[in-house]
Write an enzyme that holds these catalytic residues in place. Sequence first.
Site, PDB file in Angstrom:
ATOM      1  N   HIS A 195      40.651 113.800 117.819  1.00  0.00           N
ATOM      2  CA  HIS A 195      40.250 115.166 118.129  1.00  0.00           C
ATOM      3  C   HIS A 195      40.713 115.558 119.523  1.00  0.00           C
ATOM      4  CE1 HIS A 195      36.795 115.726 114.976  1.00  0.00           C
ATOM      5  NE2 HIS A 195      37.969 115.446 114.439  1.00  0.00           N
ATOM      6  N   HIS A 290      33.091 109.865 120.663  1.00  0.00           N
ATOM      7  CA  HIS A 290      33.944 108.800 121.184  1.00  0.00           C
ATOM      8  C   HIS A 290      33.489 108.340 122.564  1.00  0.00           C
ATOM      9  CE1 HIS A 290      36.949 109.146 117.945  1.00  0.00           C
ATOM     10  NE2 HIS A 290      36.705 110.448 118.008  1.00  0.00           N
TER      11      HIS A 290
END
Length: 442
Positions: A195, A290
């Site tokens: 992303h 993340h």
Amino acid sequence: MATKRKPIHTQPGNTQRPNMNFRASVNDTTARAEAKGTRPTATPTSIKEVLTMMVLHVCKKIIFFDTNLKVPLYLGSLFFISLIGDFLPYPKTYLARSDNLFNVYFVKMGWAWTLLFSLPFLAMTSVTVCCGDHQRLVKNHLPRLGIATSFWFVWTKLFNIIESTYGRCSVRGFDSKSGCLKAGHLWSGFDISGHAFILIYSSLILMEEARSIIGWESIKEHLRNEEHNRAKNEVTQATNPLKSLKDDDLKALKYFYTRYTPTIRLLFVGMTMLQLLWDIMLVGTMLYYHRMVEKVVSGIIAVLTWYLTYRAWYPAPTLLPDPVGKGLFNYQITSRSAEIGLRRRASLLQSNSSQSQDIPKFMGMPLYAARQQQSASSNNPTGGFTSSMDANATPSSPTFVSTSSSFNINASRIRPPAGGYFDINPGNRFQYSSYRRTDPNE
């Protein structure tokens, strides 16, 4: 009190209007007709056009943010914001949900949205500046998005391979990521943030491809002036970038420019809005998804990929594809004369020492002659006193030694001593010279 100036030369009995000594005796109608310009003027601007220009100006300020600041801002935010989130989790918001509207319908299809706006924008702007040459469009401009798509595909697949190869399941007995996830367990691995990569890379691609809009509005003026010059057989305007085009290319340029400009403006506004959305979603990725290392690595890869292509590869004159905005003419000409003039003026006004304050000035600007003399005096190691001796003189013969000095004094308050004189130089500086006879036997 100001009054009208009376004529000097008058003749008695002359009933005609006298000729004024400050005005030539010419017919006003003829003079005004000759003073009219010959170049065509621009068409009146409507309210709709003014509002469109205002919107485009705001969009340019947003999408063309300084790259030297934007790239460090991206990487620095990935590091600091993500580092804080690793130790102090942020409060949950709507962006923290993986099924939020923006994540499902935009980020997961981020590259498709990027191509949806950038591909037609590139095609329309490139075919216009190439004057309808579709072969040049396919060969020199479309490959840029093809190369970007290839890099996006390779990097995202490589991220998945790294996570699947070097990860492990939370429960023993599962060697593959897909099997572990299907069984409802967690797969732990080095998951480089796809992303963060797609959001940063898409923003940089949109910014680079949108640069075709810079100077786009000036093409209309160039077209108007060039058509006038060719109709009147005038060659005075040598700076028109369309001067070297053939008649067919000029007609094709006018056709495509008039036809595609409204759509190009609309696509540019859409690209700006999409880039703003990518930046907002990047903040959500920094806060909730993340780890810091995974996001920083993906950001560095995105920046390096953009830099190697758009800043190192495409500007090379011997390699294809061409850079953004390159065609059969250059409409993005920038003049640096104003910048050079300001730089020169700033260099004259700099004061490197306290002596620069003593330099005479006129209307705030230092005089060149006085400045040169001031520099020569400051470079003299003897403090302004110089002496010279004739090279042909011998020690046994008398010689004359000349001593001179420069002073910033008022000549009306001092008299020269005997045996000397004052030399008046420009800039209100006076030089005193004296001669004395020396004898080595004395």
